[in-house]
Write a protein that holds these residues in place. Structure first.
Motif: not given
Length: 315
Positions: A117, A121, A220-223, A226-228
């Motif tokens: 991850i 990123k 949405n931000n990067t995290n 990425l996670y959703r």
């Protein structure tokens, strides 16, 4: 349900084919187990009598059927060399080999996922490039050589463990786990490097698709993306690889046991091959094959859970 049943039937069919191949392979290998057991000085009459007692004179199909049915019932036969039930010989060795494989698998997941991850990123950054170079080096080194290096550095120089100082799980479970940490690390290192590379590539590929760009456009931000959204889809090929890796770690444990002088399945396997002790060898190889097939079956089921579209034609 239909998908799972299809996979289960395929696994059972594979088990039948593998068992036949294993039995036939050891039936055509040169060498007479009866002569090996009695010694070269034994008379032909005595050897023939021993062959009769061991059932070696029966037709091949009869011997296979008798062995396979007994195996399914949990009877792995009697060792030619030690005249001891095979189950008793390997019962206390299997936990050692499986523990190493499971520890190596956990190390792979716990280390490779965060690294994969992070590298995705920070694509093309200094950290990403550094980890990729280290990955390439690790993937180029065979596990047994990694084991030698680990033994030299952590055992002889840093003295974090005593090479050859294996402690059985029946004596002290804590020391048993501590000793297996370094052998498990030797098994895990190449898998960690491969998983990091695969996860990184999968994440970058998924992040470039339309649904990820749409998620960004919605604020949405990067995290968040990425996670959703991205991670779930990126894990699909990684899960398949990890399933194959776990099966490979079981086989890899046998090699590493020799490097670290661990009294696991490897010692019995190598000794039995040299002594033509086929019931022991067949039981160990079949055990490894069953573990591989069960792991692959579970991977298919998890794969379907992660992506319900898989196997829809079987519904």
């Amino acid at each position: 349900m239909k998908y799972a049943m299809k996979k289960l039937l395929m696994m059972l069919g594979t088990l039948l084919v593998v068992s036949l191949c294993v039995f036939l392979a050891f039936s055509v290998i040169p060498g007479d187990p009866a002569l090996r057991k009695l010694g070269t000085e034994a008379s032909p009459e005595l050897v023939e009598q021993m062959r009769q007692e061991m059932g070696l004179n029966d037709p091949l199909i009869v011997r296979y059927g008798r062995w396979f049915i007994a195996f399914l019932g949990g009877d792995f036969g009697i060792s030619y060399n030690y005249s001891t039930p095979v189950k008793e010989m390997i019962a206390n060795k299997i936990p050692i080999t499986l523990t190493m494989a499971i520890m190596a698998f956990l190390m792979t997941v716990l280390i490779s996922f965060p690294l994969g991850i992070i590298t995705a990123k920070h694509e093309n950054g200094i950290l990403d490039r550094t980890i990729l170079v280290i990955n390439q080096v690790i993937m180029a080194v065979p596990p047994f050589f990694s084991g030698i290096i680990i033994t030299f550095v952590f055992g002889l120089i840093l003295r974090l463990f005593t090479p050859g100082g294996f402690v059985s799980y029946t004596q002290n479970f804590g020391k048993f786990i501590r000793y297996l940490f370094f052998p498990s690390l030797a098994i895990a290192l190449p898998k960690i490097a491969m998983t990091v590379k695969m996860l990184r590539g999968s994440l970058i590929d998924e992040a470039s698709k339309d649904y990820a760009r749409t998620a960004y456009s919605r604020g949405n931000n990067t995290n968040g993306v990425l996670y959703r959204h991205v991670l779930k889809n990126a894990l699909i090929p990684v899960i398949t690889f990890l399933g194959m890796a776990l099966a490979d770690m079981v086989a890899g444990s046998i090699v590493i046991e020799q490097v670290f002088s661990i009294p696991g399945i490897s010692r019995i396997l190598l000794t039995s091959i040299g002594n033509r002790d086929y019931p022991v060898v067949e039981a160990i190889i079949m055990g490894i094959a069953i573990i591989v097939m069960v792991v692959n079956f579970l991977v298919d089921i998890i794969y379907r859970i992660v992506d319900p579209r898989i196997g829809l034609e079987d519904e």
